[in-house]
Scaffold this active site. Structure first.
Site, PDB file in Angstrom:
ATOM      1  N   ARG A  36     -36.761 -21.911   2.357  1.00 20.66           N
ATOM      2  CA  ARG A  36     -38.102 -21.764   1.773  1.00 20.66           C
ATOM      3  C   ARG A  36     -39.191 -21.849   2.839  1.00 20.66           C
ATOM      4  O   ARG A  36     -40.250 -21.230   2.685  1.00 20.66           O
ATOM      5  CB  ARG A  36     -38.333 -22.823   0.693  1.00 20.66           C
ATOM      6  CG  ARG A  36     -37.593 -22.503  -0.593  1.00 20.66           C
ATOM      7  CD  ARG A  36     -37.881 -23.506  -1.680  1.00 20.66           C
ATOM      8  NE  ARG A  36     -37.278 -23.101  -2.939  1.00 20.66           N
ATOM      9  CZ  ARG A  36     -37.325 -23.808  -4.059  1.00 20.66           C
ATOM     10  NH1 ARG A  36     -37.936 -24.984  -4.065  1.00 20.66           N
ATOM     11  NH2 ARG A  36     -36.761 -23.360  -5.166  1.00 20.66           N
ATOM     12  N   LYS A 196     -25.245 -27.483 -15.533  1.00 19.18           N
ATOM     13  CA  LYS A 196     -25.665 -27.900 -16.872  1.00 19.18           C
ATOM     14  C   LYS A 196     -25.929 -26.726 -17.807  1.00 19.18           C
ATOM     15  O   LYS A 196     -26.743 -25.867 -17.524  1.00 19.18           O
ATOM     16  CB  LYS A 196     -26.947 -28.727 -16.767  1.00 19.18           C
ATOM     17  CG  LYS A 196     -26.706 -30.106 -16.180  1.00 19.18           C
ATOM     18  CD  LYS A 196     -27.918 -30.998 -16.428  1.00 19.18           C
ATOM     19  CE  LYS A 196     -28.170 -31.930 -15.269  1.00 19.18           C
ATOM     20  NZ  LYS A 196     -29.397 -31.643 -14.544  1.00 19.18           N
ATOM     21  N   GLY A 349     -31.760 -21.959  -5.680  1.00 19.65           N
ATOM     22  CA  GLY A 349     -31.430 -22.508  -4.370  1.00 19.65           C
ATOM     23  C   GLY A 349     -29.938 -22.671  -4.154  1.00 19.65           C
ATOM     24  O   GLY A 349     -29.405 -22.306  -3.115  1.00 19.65           O
ATOM     25  N   GLY A 372     -35.964 -22.032 -11.184  1.00 17.78           N
ATOM     26  CA  GLY A 372     -36.604 -21.947 -12.500  1.00 17.78           C
ATOM     27  C   GLY A 372     -37.577 -20.776 -12.580  1.00 17.78           C
ATOM     28  O   GLY A 372     -37.678 -20.101 -13.614  1.00 17.78           O
TER      29      GLY A 372
HETATM   30  C1  3PG Z   1     -37.961 -25.568  -7.694  1.00 21.43           C
HETATM   31  O1  3PG Z   1     -37.332 -26.155  -6.831  1.00 21.43           O
HETATM   32  O2  3PG Z   1     -37.410 -24.957  -8.630  1.00 21.43           O
HETATM   33  C2  3PG Z   1     -39.450 -25.512  -7.557  1.00 21.43           C
HETATM   34  O3  3PG Z   1     -39.868 -26.134  -6.388  1.00 21.43           O
HETATM   35  C3  3PG Z   1     -40.146 -26.087  -8.763  1.00 21.43           C
HETATM   36  O4  3PG Z   1     -39.838 -27.443  -8.877  1.00 21.43           O
HETATM   37  P1  3PG Z   1     -40.002 -28.180 -10.277  1.00 21.43           P
HETATM   38  O5  3PG Z   1     -38.886 -27.655 -11.163  1.00 21.43           O
HETATM   39  O6  3PG Z   1     -39.873 -29.647  -9.987  1.00 21.43           O
HETATM   40  O7  3PG Z   1     -41.344 -27.818 -10.821  1.00 21.43           O
HETATM   41 MG    MG Z   2     -36.104 -26.487 -10.443  1.00 19.31          MG
END
Ligand code: 3PG
Ligand code: MG
Length: 391
Positions: A36, A196, A349, A372
């Site tokens: 990232r 999950k 990721g 997400g």
């Molecule tokens: C992620 O790693 O998916 C993003 O950085 C968003 O993080 P969060 O789900 O804690 O908002």
């Molecule tokens: Mg996340």
């Protein structure tokens, strides 16, 4: 979707606030995966070439409004300084007089990293006073945090009310790559795994009408198998989802979308790699054993489906791939995706890490930095942080 890109912004000599997503995994106080950070470099180089003063804003983890020592951004600053080949000044907070004084005292080409913006609760509640305080630190706002684009927070949404706002190069690249999935060449196939079931179910429901086929592996598969009466031994199952899964299957039949589940699985007593490991029928896992990867027959059958597709999205590993005995499923599916001539996108990721581990990166069309966020895009959800960046 047309975005106002940083390439058209007047940033010459300006103080530019850049929202990045440096929510990177840390181990032993160091950044374990700098993907990232590297992905943000084109925007940073552009700004530095234009003699901007760069002020970076990021979150790390979910500290929920207070200071958590392990979630300070110092390791990120060190890693970024290495990547940029110039100093990165880590500030102690993200708002307040000490922060603004430090930034004012800097000059063109200086790079500052504000402390974890989620140390303030007002970030996630998108409190307008906090957004204004952040905005006061610069002249221009650039959002390059694609991975946080589904969050309506002060540093992703509120701040844009107060400054000329632009999408960074990473944001533009992500949106362009993922937009191709809105008019996919067919067959369009989704591969969904991960630990999950609960975190993937909403996405699965929304994907059913969009795609032609779905392959399910990873931990998610066992809750699905259970919903259709399989014996899954001690595999992780979310009992609260069984009814909803049967509903998704009904919708899938109506939409003519085929959901494929594993036929065989690799099982162990637990994740330890020195115990006995077997392959068995996915619908007859003995008590005391849990499924930890998809089996070889499933890899073969899934591979056939993957090679027949023209568009592929993959989110979530097929098994506990960090452990060698449970890695063949993820590796095999990754090989199939890499070999296929389809337009292929990896989201998340962990799946990106798997692609890197198995040497697949160069053969995948696009690997998103978002987890997400990528899922939210694929589901057709509105992305609040994009609204402020529309051309
Ligand atoms: C992620 O790693 O998916 C993003 O950085 C968003 O993080 P969060 O789900 O804690 O908002
Ligand atoms: Mg996340």
């Amino acid at each position: 979707m047309e975005l106002r890109g940083v390439g058209c912004a007047d940033v010459e000599g300006k103080t530019v606030l850049v929202r990045v997503d440096y929510n990177a995994p840390l181990t032993g106080g160091r950044v374990a995966d700098d993907a990232r950070l590297r992905a943000s470099l084109p925007t940073l180089h552009h700004l530095l070439e234009h003699r901007a003063k760069v002020v970076l804003i990021s979150h790390l983890g979910r500290p929920e409004g207070h200071v958590v020592e392990e979630l300070r951004l110092a390791p990120v600053a060190a890693c970024l300084a290495d990547l940029l080949g110039r100093p990165v000044r880590q500030l102690e907070d993200c708002v307040g007089p000490a922060v603004s004084d430090a930034i004012v005292s800097g000059g063109p080409g200086d790079v500052f990293l504000l402390e974890n913006v989620r140390f303030h609760r007002e970030e996630t509640t998108n409190e307008s006073g906090f957004a204004r305080e952040l905005a006061r630190l610069g002249d221009v706002y650039v959002n390059d945090a694609f991975a946080a684009v589904h969050r309506a927070h002060a540093s992703t949404v509120g701040i844009a009310d107060h400054l000329p706002s632009y999408a960074g190069f990473l944001m533009e690249r992500e949106i362009a790559a993922l937009s191709r999935l809105e008019k996919p060449d067919r067959p369009y196939l989704a591969i969904v795994g991960g630990k999950k079931a609960r975190s993937k179910l909403g996405a699965l429901r929304d994907l059913v009408p969009r795609v032609d086929e779905i392959l399910i592996g990873g931990g998610v598969a066992f809750t699905f198998l259970r919903a259709f009466g399989a014996d899954v031994g001690d595999s992780i199952v979310d009992e609260g989802l069984l009814e909803e899964i049967r509903e998704i299957q009904t919708v899938a039949e109506r939409e003519d979308t085929t959901i494929h589940l594993p036929e065989d699985v690799v099982i162990g007593v637990d994740l330890s790699t020195d115990g006995e490991i077997r392959t068995c029928d996915a619908r007859a896992i003995p008590a005391g054993w849990q499924g930890l990867d998809i089996g070889p027959e499933t890899v073969e059958r899934f591979t056939d489906r993957i090679l027949a597709a023209k568009t592929l999205v993959w989110t979530g590993p097929m098994g506990a791939f960090e452990a060698e005995p449970f890695s063949a499923g993820t590796k095999g599916i990754g090989e199939a995706v890499a070999t296929s001539g389809a337009y292929s996108v990896i989201g998340g990721g962990e799946t990106g890490e798997a692609a890197a581990r198995f040497g697949l990166v160069d053969r995948i069309t696009y690997i998103s930095t978002g987890g997400g966020a990528c899922l939210a895009f694929l589901r057709g959800k509105q992305l609040p942080a994009l609204e402020a960046l529309r051309a």
